[in-house]
Design an enzyme around this catalytic site. Structure first.
Site, PDB file in Angstrom:
ATOM      1  N   LYS A   1      25.891  44.415  37.403  1.00 47.99           N
ATOM      2  CA  LYS A   1      26.871  44.657  36.329  1.00 47.99           C
ATOM      3  C   LYS A   1      26.677  43.669  35.191  1.00 47.99           C
ATOM      4  CE  LYS A   1      31.254  42.919  36.925  1.00 47.99           C
ATOM      5  NZ  LYS A   1      31.707  42.032  35.849  1.00 47.99           N
ATOM      6  N   ASN A   2      26.618  42.387  35.539  1.00 49.56           N
ATOM      7  CA  ASN A   2      26.642  41.371  34.486  1.00 49.56           C
ATOM      8  C   ASN A   2      25.326  41.281  33.718  1.00 49.56           C
ATOM      9  OD1 ASN A   2      29.264  40.952  35.132  1.00 49.56           O
ATOM     10  ND2 ASN A   2      28.940  39.069  36.300  1.00 49.56           N
TER      11      ASN A   2
ATOM     12  N   ASP B   1      32.502  33.810  41.610  1.00 50.51           N
ATOM     13  CA  ASP B   1      32.859  35.213  41.867  1.00 50.51           C
ATOM     14  C   ASP B   1      32.919  35.552  43.349  1.00 50.51           C
ATOM     15  OD1 ASP B   1      33.078  36.021  39.159  1.00 50.51           O
ATOM     16  OD2 ASP B   1      30.918  35.772  39.024  1.00 50.51           O
TER      17      ASP B   1
ATOM     18  N   ARG C   1      35.992  48.322  38.543  1.00 50.93           N
ATOM     19  CA  ARG C   1      35.326  47.696  37.386  1.00 50.93           C
ATOM     20  C   ARG C   1      33.930  47.211  37.750  1.00 50.93           C
ATOM     21  NH1 ARG C   1      39.133  44.051  33.759  1.00 50.93           N
ATOM     22  NH2 ARG C   1      37.147  44.072  32.683  1.00 50.93           N
TER      23      ARG C   1
ATOM     24  N   ARG D   1      40.344  34.167  28.844  1.00 48.66           N
ATOM     25  CA  ARG D   1      39.965  32.758  28.779  1.00 48.66           C
ATOM     26  C   ARG D   1      39.496  32.400  27.374  1.00 48.66           C
ATOM     27  NH1 ARG D   1      37.062  35.665  32.636  1.00 48.66           N
ATOM     28  NH2 ARG D   1      34.804  35.842  32.356  1.00 48.66           N
TER      29      ARG D   1
ATOM     30  N   CYS E   1      41.030  41.300  33.124  1.00 45.44           N
ATOM     31  CA  CYS E   1      41.906  41.067  34.267  1.00 45.44           C
ATOM     32  C   CYS E   1      42.573  39.704  34.112  1.00 45.44           C
ATOM     33  CB  CYS E   1      41.083  41.111  35.546  1.00 45.44           C
ATOM     34  SG  CYS E   1      39.749  39.914  35.500  1.00 45.44           S
TER      35      CYS E   1
END
Ligand code: EPZ
Length: 419
Positions: free
Chosen positions: A23-24, A307, A400, A122, A117
């Site tokens: 994903k990232n 994570d 997600r 941040r 989320c």
């Protein structure tokens, strides 16, 4: 939407679970597509909500985005606005990385404070300071919620990050590809996703060196051409499944992955007594009958990923003895521990970053809300070791980042339903 999960009642998880694309890594290449007017092809993309939001965000700017299965084709030729869509950006923290390519290619970008989320909201100070160092002018509305960043052409600069930021490193690295002169990023993040992004940009004509170390240099070029990106396996999915195996596995086989990207995680699981066999692209994990306690401190790559802190915490509730957890990367990433305590865990929070675990404790079924993607997955793990049926609300947060988790988990012996 919610997940209903049955406790395994002593059963073990077995069989094979393949890992999907990262994903990232993939999200950042969607953003990088803005750097060129030529087609960018992304292969092996995971079909998850964050990717769908990023696709919508690019489309709202005027980019053409098509997909067939896991292959996306993006052409950012007719970009019609300099403003990132507020609604989408507020639901996706990763939207902020688009600001770098937009600014570099078009000399202007406008965006609102990004969201997501509970940990999505941040700071963005490192991004704004970096843009200023590259010669851009940053202005904001009175409330400091909406930003306009402008620069005719960015200028290379020497930038030292006050703290290590994955998104900050990726954004400034992308912005610097089209800047005049050399940019050096010190105290840069070293995640494999940054190497993947730099390799892709270099294939498109960028001149980046040092990605994967803490000092990256970028020699700016006038323009980039298109390219093809093969999304690497998701190391966080790999680590999540490995933790699941250490908790409940009986030769649980994890395939299509790169174990070299989760060495820190494997080290912790083995020190707790899990048995792990590994090849170049697979892992086989069997639980320890009596997991040993361990102290966990999250750290930037190659340390233990923040994570995977929440999924790992479920394993700590089952360790025989006292373990300490220390979250060093994020504030506010331990709130989910209250729910584990309500399920029967014995976790004593010390402050916003640290907690002590006493184990092992039997867990009870409960209803809980997935506060973010990784804690949401942790609740599924907790539900599997609990007696009875648990309900996990806010399935969207899990969707997600984990594609069709109910189908994939069913294949290894989990009884989970989406309602
Ligand atoms: C990336 O977020 C990942 N997201 C996160 O994964 C991951 O948790 C995080 O890196 C850390 O590894 C994506 O790649 C899309 P950071 P990122 O900037 O880049 C502070 C998941 O579950 N900070 O490295 O946004 C920040 O508050 C997600 O897949 C500032 O203070 O994280 C945090 O404490 C969740 N100012 C620390 O830096 C800034 O301007 C590290 O955050 C930027 C960040």
């Amino acid at each position: 939407m919610k997940f209903i999960v049955q406790g395994l009642a002593g059963k073990r998880l077995a069989g094979t679970i393949p890992v999907l694309g990262s994903k990232n890594a993939c999200l950042k290449v969607f953003a990088a597509a803005i750097l060129t007017s030529e087609p960018v092809i992304i292969k092996n993309a995971p079909l998850i909500e964050d990717i769908f939001r990023m696709r919508e965000l690019l489309a709202s700017l005027g980019a053409e985005v098509e997909n067939r299965g896991r292959v996306f084709r993006i052409v950012a030729k007719n970009i019609k606005t300099r403003a990132l869509d507020d609604g989408i950006a507020k639901s996706l923290r990763a939207s902020i990385v688009l600001a770098g390519p937009m600014l570099a290619r078009f000399g202007e970008v406008q965006f609102s404070y990004p969201g997501g989320c509970v940990i999505g909201k941040r700071p963005i100070d490192l991004f704004l300071d970096g843009f200023k160092k590259l010669g851009a002018r940053v202005t904001s509305d009175k409330q400091g919620n909406r930003f306009t960043v402008k620069a005719k052409r960015l200028r290379g600069a020497n930038i030292c990050f006050r703290l290590v930021s994955v998104g900050g490193t990726e954004t400034l690295m992308m912005a610097a590809t089209l800047a005049a002169g050399r940019t050096t990023l010190h105290n840069a993040a070293q995640e494999p996703e940054i190497i993947a992004l730099a390799d892709f940009l270099n294939k498109c004509g960028a001149r980046i060196k040092g990605a994967g170390t803490n000092t990256i240099t970028v020699d700016g070029v006038r323009s980039l051409h298109g390219g093809v990106f093969q999304t690497p396996p998701d190391r966080l999915e790999t680590g999540s499944f490995a933790i699941m195996g250490a908790l409940l596995g009986d030769k649980l086989k994890i395939t299509n992955c790169n174990p070299a990207h989760i060495l820190g995680v494997i080290e912790h699981l083995e020190s707790m007594g899990a048995s792990i066999k590994k090849g170049r692209t697979w892992l086989e994990v069997t639980r320890a009958k009596k997991p040993l306690p361990v102290n966990l401190k999250t750290h930037e790559y190659p340390g233990f990923p923040t994570d995977l802190q929440a999924p790992f915490a479920v394993l700590l509730t089952q360790a025989y003895g006292t373990s300490m957890l220390f979250e060093t990367v994020f504030d506010g990433r331990l709130t989910y521990l209250e729910d584990l305590n309500r399920m029967g865990a014995d976790i004593v929070p010390c402050d916003a970053h640290r907690a002590v675990f006493h184990g092992p404790r039997s867990l009870r079924d409960r209803e809980a809300d997935a506060p973010d993607l990784r804690a949401g997955l942790a609740f599924i793990f907790a539900a599997l070791i609990a007696k009875g049926e648990s309900i996990i609300h806010n399935a969207y947060n899990i969707d997600r980042g984990y594609e069709k988790i109910e189908d994939r988990f069913s294949g290894i012996g989990v009884n989970i339903k989406r309602v």
